[in-house]
Design an enzyme around this catalytic site. Structure first.
Site, PDB file in Angstrom:
ATOM      1  N   SER A 139      29.887 -43.204  18.775  1.00  0.00           N
ATOM      2  CA  SER A 139      29.740 -42.226  17.700  1.00  0.00           C
ATOM      3  C   SER A 139      31.125 -41.733  17.282  1.00  0.00           C
ATOM      4  O   SER A 139      32.080 -41.794  18.067  1.00  0.00           O
ATOM      5  CB  SER A 139      28.901 -41.043  18.183  1.00  0.00           C
ATOM      6  OG  SER A 139      28.889 -39.992  17.227  1.00  0.00           O
ATOM      7  N   TYR A 152      26.536 -34.719  25.028  1.00  0.00           N
ATOM      8  CA  TYR A 152      26.374 -35.985  24.299  1.00  0.00           C
ATOM      9  C   TYR A 152      27.734 -36.622  24.036  1.00  0.00           C
ATOM     10  O   TYR A 152      27.926 -37.822  24.249  1.00  0.00           O
ATOM     11  CB  TYR A 152      25.639 -35.726  22.982  1.00  0.00           C
ATOM     12  CG  TYR A 152      25.510 -36.931  22.093  1.00  0.00           C
ATOM     13  CD1 TYR A 152      24.594 -37.942  22.395  1.00  0.00           C
ATOM     14  CD2 TYR A 152      26.282 -37.071  20.945  1.00  0.00           C
ATOM     15  CE1 TYR A 152      24.463 -39.056  21.576  1.00  0.00           C
ATOM     16  CE2 TYR A 152      26.158 -38.176  20.119  1.00  0.00           C
ATOM     17  CZ  TYR A 152      25.241 -39.162  20.444  1.00  0.00           C
ATOM     18  OH  TYR A 152      25.121 -40.270  19.640  1.00  0.00           O
ATOM     19  N   ALA A 154      30.437 -36.364  25.709  1.00  0.00           N
ATOM     20  CA  ALA A 154      31.015 -36.904  26.944  1.00  0.00           C
ATOM     21  C   ALA A 154      30.531 -38.325  27.197  1.00  0.00           C
ATOM     22  O   ALA A 154      31.310 -39.199  27.598  1.00  0.00           O
ATOM     23  CB  ALA A 154      30.656 -36.003  28.128  1.00  0.00           C
TER      24      ALA A 154
END
Length: 262
Positions: A139, A152, A154
């Protein structure tokens, strides 16, 4: 001989669109997801689009070892794997203090550890045939973290690190590694993310890119052996600002992340 493509999280969103994209290229497909009913519908559509062989298995990647198991099943059923696409994942929206270590362990298992398991299981086969490609769907916020998405982020930062290091290890063997970093994508992901009390979703100023756009980028990355792909104009601009002024990029991320503490 058709290439064999294994896709996790293939029942919806980016995974589903990617399955259709490779089906149009007449690849053989091994599709994995939790929802067997949805997965069956995707498999039927893939066959209509031109995939000669489509195998599917329901896997819960929150269970340790399932990532390796699905690779072994692909090797057994289709006789190999040429492209491994680690796409499965989910999000948690909330402050770190509100997310328990148990919740963190689960999202780590699904988003990162199962991905590592699959790659580790596929590597002996890929190294033996000295060709293939691994795709990690990360992402933009695996490159620049947002408040209230730290857990998230991480997992997505970890995927980026794994992909970058793995690329150098596998280059001598002609095995490609691509890290795909989508920006905001219009999928079920946002509605299915776990929201903790007092935290709303990130502000959304535009609809976002389609799953099909991300799928096209994944296919292109495999064909052209791209190492890292950043998607959406806002995402690319954020990373550019972060290179020039990390403090400004952080302020932007804080401004975008709306929260309401109850």
């Amino acid at each position: 001989m058709a290439e064999i493509v294994l896709i996790t999280g293939a029942s919806s969103g980016i995974g589903e669109a990617t399955a259709y994209a490779f089906a149009r290229a007449q690849s053989d497909l091994f599709l994995s997801a939790r929802r067997s009913d949805r997965l069956g519908q995707v498999a039927d559509r893939c066959r209509q689009l031109g995939a000669a062989k489509v195998a599917l298995r329901s896997h819960d990647l929150s269970v340790a070892g399932e990532g390796a198991l699905l690779v072994q099943e692909c090797l057994s059923e289709l006789g190999g794997v040429d492209v491994l696409i680690c796409n499965a994942g989910y999000g948690i929206i909330g402050a770190v203090q509100d997310i328990s270590p148990v919740e963190m362990a689960r999202i780590w298992q699904v988003n990162f550890q199962s991905c590592y398991e699959s790659i580790h299981a596929a590597l002996p086969h890929l190294l033996q045939q000295r060709k293939g490609h691994i795709v990690l769907v990360s992402s933009i916020i695996g490159k620049k973290a947002f408040p209230f998405s730290a857990t998230y982020c991480a997992t997505k930062f970890a995927q980026v690190g794994l992909g970058q290091g793995l690329w150098g290890e596998l280059k001598p063997y002609r095995i490609g590694v691509s890290v795909i970093c989508p920006g905001y994508t219009d999928t079920e992901f946002q509605s299915s993310a776990r929201h903790h009390r007092g935290v709303r979703r990130l502000r959304r100023a535009y609809k976002g890119q389609s799953s099909e756009a991300v799928a096209a980028a994944i296919v292109d990355a495999v064909r052209r052996k791209k190492r890292e792909v950043h998607l959406t104009l806002p995402g690319k601009l954020l990373l550019l600002i972060d290179r020039i002024s990390p403090s400004l990029a952080t302020r932007i991320a804080v401004k975008v992340a709306i929260h309401e503490r109850k």
